[in-house]
Design a protein around this motif. Sequence first.
Motif, PDB file in Angstrom:
ATOM      1  N   UNK A  35     -68.759   9.266  -1.213  1.00 26.49           N
ATOM      2  CA  UNK A  35     -68.321  10.111  -0.084  1.00 26.49           C
ATOM      3  C   UNK A  35     -69.525  10.582   0.732  1.00 26.49           C
ATOM      4  N   UNK A  36     -70.587  10.992   0.049  1.00 25.80           N
ATOM      5  CA  UNK A  36     -71.788  11.470   0.751  1.00 25.80           C
ATOM      6  C   UNK A  36     -72.436  10.348   1.555  1.00 25.80           C
ATOM      7  N   UNK A  37     -72.573   9.183   0.956  1.00 27.90           N
ATOM      8  CA  UNK A  37     -73.215   8.049   1.650  1.00 27.90           C
ATOM      9  C   UNK A  37     -72.395   7.612   2.850  1.00 27.90           C
ATOM     10  N   UNK A  38     -71.079   7.595   2.689  1.00 30.62           N
ATOM     11  CA  UNK A  38     -70.199   7.157   3.771  1.00 30.62           C
ATOM     12  C   UNK A  38     -70.300   8.071   4.992  1.00 30.62           C
ATOM     13  N   UNK A  39     -70.574   9.353   4.758  1.00 33.01           N
ATOM     14  CA  UNK A  39     -70.634  10.325   5.851  1.00 33.01           C
ATOM     15  C   UNK A  39     -72.050  10.530   6.382  1.00 33.01           C
ATOM     16  N   UNK A  40     -73.005   9.764   5.885  1.00 29.95           N
ATOM     17  CA  UNK A  40     -74.410   9.997   6.213  1.00 29.95           C
ATOM     18  C   UNK A  40     -75.053   8.722   6.740  1.00 29.95           C
ATOM     19  N   UNK A  41     -75.822   8.856   7.801  1.00 30.58           N
ATOM     20  CA  UNK A  41     -76.595   7.719   8.304  1.00 30.58           C
ATOM     21  C   UNK A  41     -77.769   7.463   7.369  1.00 30.58           C
ATOM     22  N   UNK A  42     -78.151   6.222   7.241  1.00 34.80           N
ATOM     23  CA  UNK A  42     -79.293   5.869   6.390  1.00 34.80           C
ATOM     24  C   UNK A  42     -80.559   6.535   6.914  1.00 34.80           C
ATOM     25  N   UNK A  43     -81.340   7.119   6.017  1.00 33.45           N
ATOM     26  CA  UNK A  43     -82.589   7.753   6.463  1.00 33.45           C
ATOM     27  C   UNK A  43     -83.665   6.702   6.739  1.00 33.45           C
ATOM     28  N   UNK A  44     -84.630   7.063   7.550  1.00 36.08           N
ATOM     29  CA  UNK A  44     -85.821   6.242   7.698  1.00 36.08           C
ATOM     30  C   UNK A  44     -86.859   6.807   6.729  1.00 36.08           C
ATOM     31  N   UNK A  45     -87.316   5.985   5.814  1.00 39.30           N
ATOM     32  CA  UNK A  45     -88.265   6.395   4.787  1.00 39.30           C
ATOM     33  C   UNK A  45     -89.632   5.794   5.083  1.00 39.30           C
ATOM     34  N   UNK A  46     -90.678   6.521   4.729  1.00 39.50           N
ATOM     35  CA  UNK A  46     -92.036   6.033   4.948  1.00 39.50           C
ATOM     36  C   UNK A  46     -92.861   6.224   3.692  1.00 39.50           C
ATOM     37  N   UNK A  47     -93.343   5.121   3.164  1.00 35.75           N
ATOM     38  CA  UNK A  47     -94.226   5.136   2.000  1.00 35.75           C
ATOM     39  C   UNK A  47     -95.569   5.707   2.409  1.00 35.75           C
ATOM     40  N   UNK A  48     -96.073   6.656   1.618  1.00 31.39           N
ATOM     41  CA  UNK A  48     -97.358   7.287   1.911  1.00 31.39           C
ATOM     42  C   UNK A  48     -98.526   6.329   1.742  1.00 31.39           C
ATOM     43  N   UNK A  49     -99.721   6.838   2.007  1.00 31.19           N
ATOM     44  CA  UNK A  49    -100.909   5.979   2.013  1.00 31.19           C
ATOM     45  C   UNK A  49    -101.853   6.254   0.850  1.00 31.19           C
ATOM     46  N   UNK A  50    -101.371   6.989  -0.179  1.00 29.87           N
ATOM     47  CA  UNK A  50    -102.264   7.325  -1.283  1.00 29.87           C
ATOM     48  C   UNK A  50    -101.481   7.415  -2.585  1.00 29.87           C
ATOM     49  N   UNK A  51    -102.208   7.334  -3.677  1.00 36.16           N
ATOM     50  CA  UNK A  51    -101.646   7.447  -5.021  1.00 36.16           C
ATOM     51  C   UNK A  51    -102.003   8.823  -5.563  1.00 36.16           C
ATOM     52  N   UNK A  52    -101.124   9.414  -6.338  1.00 41.37           N
ATOM     53  CA  UNK A  52    -101.401  10.696  -6.963  1.00 41.37           C
ATOM     54  C   UNK A  52    -100.649  10.838  -8.269  1.00 41.37           C
ATOM     55  N   UNK A  53    -100.782  11.994  -8.898  1.00 42.26           N
ATOM     56  CA  UNK A  53    -100.054  12.297 -10.125  1.00 42.26           C
ATOM     57  C   UNK A  53     -98.934  13.271  -9.803  1.00 42.26           C
ATOM     58  N   UNK A  54     -97.805  13.083 -10.437  1.00 38.53           N
ATOM     59  CA  UNK A  54     -96.701  14.035 -10.372  1.00 38.53           C
ATOM     60  C   UNK A  54     -96.442  14.458 -11.808  1.00 38.53           C
ATOM     61  N   UNK A  55     -96.664  15.720 -12.086  1.00 35.17           N
ATOM     62  CA  UNK A  55     -96.565  16.170 -13.471  1.00 35.17           C
ATOM     63  C   UNK A  55     -97.713  15.601 -14.279  1.00 35.17           C
TER      64      UNK A  55
END
Length: 169
Positions: free
Chosen positions: A65-85
């Motif tokens: 239901x959420x996807x059907x009512x929502x336009x696809x986002x434009x996503x952008x991969x960042x330019x660096x590597x990091x740690x999460x947690x």
Amino acid sequence: MRLFVAVPVPPSVDDALDGAERELRAWARSERVRLAWVPAGARHVTLRFLGDRTDGDDVVDAVERAADATAAPTLTLGDRVGLLGASAVVVPVAGAEAAAATVSRALRAPSARFEGHVTVARVRPRPVSPPPHVPVRTVAWVPESVDVIESRPGGAPRYRTLASLPWGG
């Protein structure tokens, strides 16, 4: 079953991430840590981790239901590597915030902190220093679908897609 909602990444993103592998492996050797590389084809941008669920049908229905009512986002991969947690080597992804919020609302899930990213590798034990500046080629894309995925820690395959739902809007 452990479930999460994610956006798959296209081959162009996998190619950009693979380009960082050599430098990341050299960093891991210098830190005396082990990297478990997430293979191309299994990488994704997690919009919402749901944890253990007894049945995925209600999740699939809400996300559809959420996807059907929502336009696809434009996503952008960042330019660096990091740690999460303490254990995830990641590359940030911009543009997924609204989609993550829409999915959370559809699932009636409480607000959660969201940092768009693609996990490149898991690292053990915790490194002493973060990865050096490892350049990653920036890639923008519009995902075709949002997926409901089952995660099986220690299982093979690790991820199983329960549903791949097209964006509407």
